[in-house]
Design an enzyme around this catalytic site. Structure first.
Site, PDB file in Angstrom:
ATOM      1  N   ASP A 161      40.334  57.611 -11.137  1.00 33.45           N
ATOM      2  CA  ASP A 161      40.061  58.671 -10.543  1.00 33.45           C
ATOM      3  C   ASP A 161      38.616  58.588  -9.738  1.00 33.45           C
ATOM      4  OD1 ASP A 161      41.832  59.709 -12.484  1.00 33.45           O
ATOM      5  OD2 ASP A 161      40.535  61.553 -12.863  1.00 33.45           O
TER       6      ASP A 161
ATOM      7  N   THR B  31      42.631  56.494  -4.432  1.00 36.02           N
ATOM      8  CA  THR B  31      42.632  55.711  -5.632  1.00 36.02           C
ATOM      9  C   THR B  31      44.217  55.857  -6.515  1.00 36.02           C
ATOM     10  OG1 THR B  31      42.259  57.731  -6.845  1.00 36.02           O
ATOM     11  CG2 THR B  31      40.361  56.225  -6.034  1.00 36.02           C
ATOM     12  N   GLY B  32      44.139  55.161  -7.490  1.00 39.30           N
ATOM     13  CA  GLY B  32      45.329  55.392  -8.232  1.00 39.30           C
ATOM     14  C   GLY B  32      45.797  56.684  -8.932  1.00 39.30           C
ATOM     15  N   ASP B  33      44.674  57.538  -9.027  1.00 36.40           N
ATOM     16  CA  ASP B  33      44.739  58.938  -9.790  1.00 36.40           C
ATOM     17  C   ASP B  33      44.263  60.032  -8.972  1.00 36.40           C
ATOM     18  OD1 ASP B  33      45.647  60.686 -11.838  1.00 36.40           O
ATOM     19  OD2 ASP B  33      44.782  59.291 -13.248  1.00 36.40           O
ATOM     20  N   ASP B  34      43.850  61.179  -9.720  1.00 35.54           N
ATOM     21  CA  ASP B  34      43.162  62.324  -8.853  1.00 35.54           C
ATOM     22  C   ASP B  34      41.977  61.757  -8.014  1.00 35.54           C
ATOM     23  OD1 ASP B  34      44.998  63.830 -10.353  1.00 35.54           O
ATOM     24  OD2 ASP B  34      43.445  64.006 -11.909  1.00 35.54           O
TER      25      ASP B  34
END
Length: 475
Positions: free
Chosen positions: A233, A252-255
């Protein structure tokens, strides 16, 4: 023709009134975001090299950072101090900040997180979570850490803080970790925090995590991690108030941003909400998260969130509220506007099945209250689904208001709604049945932050258009 001219004049007046309706919040937002910038000048300054640090990317400099900050603590009651990090690659483990400190990075300075987990000490879990987010027990401390601080600035001339998180991602995916992964920056129980003009790379876990903080400003930062990196995140305000996030680019890889406030019974008991959160001029994308997420750990409550001028592209989801049975808490008074989307899978998502729980002691009857969510002025191209809005049976999400939304949707079923109640106006494609009742003229007071000026003005406009349509037209 005279009728048309009158309508044009009326529309112009209404636009002015609508703008005026937002002035109060805009002024508040501006003052909140600028209040701490004057504290960047410190009367005392030292360079990390004065404490034996070597910027070769190989020498471990944890002791140098710790010793420098210990020395600067003697100036905390004398106007504070600045720790200057010059050009170089400065390898280090976790270190603590102090009050009245500016950590300043040169444009060619890179702080590198150590690849040795022993350089990231294990600390107690957060009381509002009851355990580590990923594993029972403690958690590794963030690379840059601080608690119970006042007046802390982390800034520079766009220097870089690189967590070198790939080793942590591998350990996580192989399930070889004993404790929850560390954040890149975490400040706890602190006030007067500014993080600005830096690039953050490859966090092992969440990147910037203010928790139990107040008066936090995050400005002009770039946050990057591979799109397949787990749970990286960008910025996660957590049980914090008076937070301003603006002019950021996050991939990024998430929120990109996730607003949180504790997990199930621990968050309910700790009872520290996140409130007065302002997000402006955010650009970014991801493949496994949301542009702006609220939750899923929101048991202490989230309210008074204002987000505007957002641009999300080639992302999984733009706006998400994540919760579940057992969370308790509330999400209310959320106002999101001026959103541009390109190539987003789902524009708006309410996910009530986000159900990982910290342990078996949560109360399944603790139902979240989700109400007064207003989303307006959204445009999007190449959107797969406009909205997946799922409340909880026996716990309807109330007063969801959608206004002036125009999406080009590729799915044959653009909306999927259940256990949702609310209103809409000027939404394309046409929204789901529970939201089809018009906002105006009878339900504007149910929609958060549609000001009296705007509500009355739009009501007048609708009445005028209706009357004009009923009059005979003359060539």
């Amino acid at each position: 023709m005279e009728c048309c001219r009158q309508l044009v004049v009326l529309v112009d007046v209404l636009l002015v009134l609508a703008f005026c309706g937002h002035i109060a919040w805009t002024v508040k937002a501006s003052s909140q975001c600028k209040q701490a910038l004057s504290r960047e000048i410190r009367p005392h300054s030292v360079a990390i090299t004065e404490f034996g640090a070597v910027g070769d990317g190989v020498t471990l400099n944890t002791k140098a950072f710790q010793n420098a900050i210990f020395y600067l603590n003697s100036f905390s009651d004398k106007g504070g101090a600045k720790l200057f990090v010059p050009a170089g690659r400065w390898l280090t483990g976790s270190f603590d900040l102090i009050s009245h400190l500016t950590l300043w990075l040169d444009k060619d300075a890179v702080i590198l997180g150590s690849n040795n987990p022993d350089d990231w000490p294990v600390v107690d879990p957060l009381p509002s979570y009851g355990r580590g987010v990923e594993l029972p027990g403690g958690r590794h401390r963030s690379l840059i850490y601080g608690r119970n601080l006042t007046d802390v600035i982390i800034t520079g001339d766009n220097g870089t803080i690189d967590g070198q998180g790939s080793v942590w991602w591998n350990w996580f995916q192989r399930k070889t970790l004993d404790y929850t992964r560390p954040h890149l920056v975490e400040l706890m129980n602190s006030t007067g925090v500014v993080i600005s003009n830096l690039t953050f790379l490859n966090s092992p876990f969440w990147t910037i995590h203010p928790v139990y903080c107040s008066h936090v400003i995050v400005q002009n930062v770039t946050i990057l991690a591979p799109l397949d990196s787990p749970n990286t995140d960008g910025i996660n305000p957590d049980s914090s108030n008076d937070v301003c996030i603006e002019d950021c680019y996050i991939s990024t890889g998430d929120d990109l941003i996730a607003i949180k406030s504790g997990w199930d019974e621990y968050g309910i008991s700790f009872a520290r909400p996140s409130t007065n959160i302002i997000i402006r001029r955010l650009i970014g994308h991801n493949r496994n998260g949301s542009g702006i997420a609220i939750g899923s750990e929101m048991s202490g409550g989230v309210s008074e969130v204002y987000a505007e001028n957002l641009y999300f592209f080639y992302s999984s989801t733009a706006i998400t509220i994540k919760t579940a049975r057992g969370r308790g808490g509330y999400v209310r008074n959320i106002y999101i506007l001026n959103v541009t989307l390109v190539g987003v899978d789902t524009a708006i998502r309410f996910d009530s099945t986000f159900s990982p729980h910290p342990d078996d002691f949560y109360d399944p009857n603790a139902l979240p209250v989700i109400e007064r969510i207003t989303i307006k002025d959204v445009i999007g191209n190449n959107i797969k689904v406009a909205g997946l809005l799922k409340g909880i049976e026996g716990d309807t999400f109330h007063h969801v208001c959608l206004l002036n939304i125009a999406l080009t949707v590729t799915s044959g079923s653009p909306w999927n709604c259940s256990h949702i109640q609310g209103y809409s106006a000027m939404v394309s494609p046409e929204t789901c049945e529970p939201l089809k009742e018009s906002i105006y003229p009878n339900h504007s007071s149910d929609c958060y932050h549609l000001s009296n000026h705007l509500r009355s003005s739009v009501g007048i406009l609708i009445l005028a258009i209706s009357q004009a349509q009923q009059q005979p037209h003359h060539q």
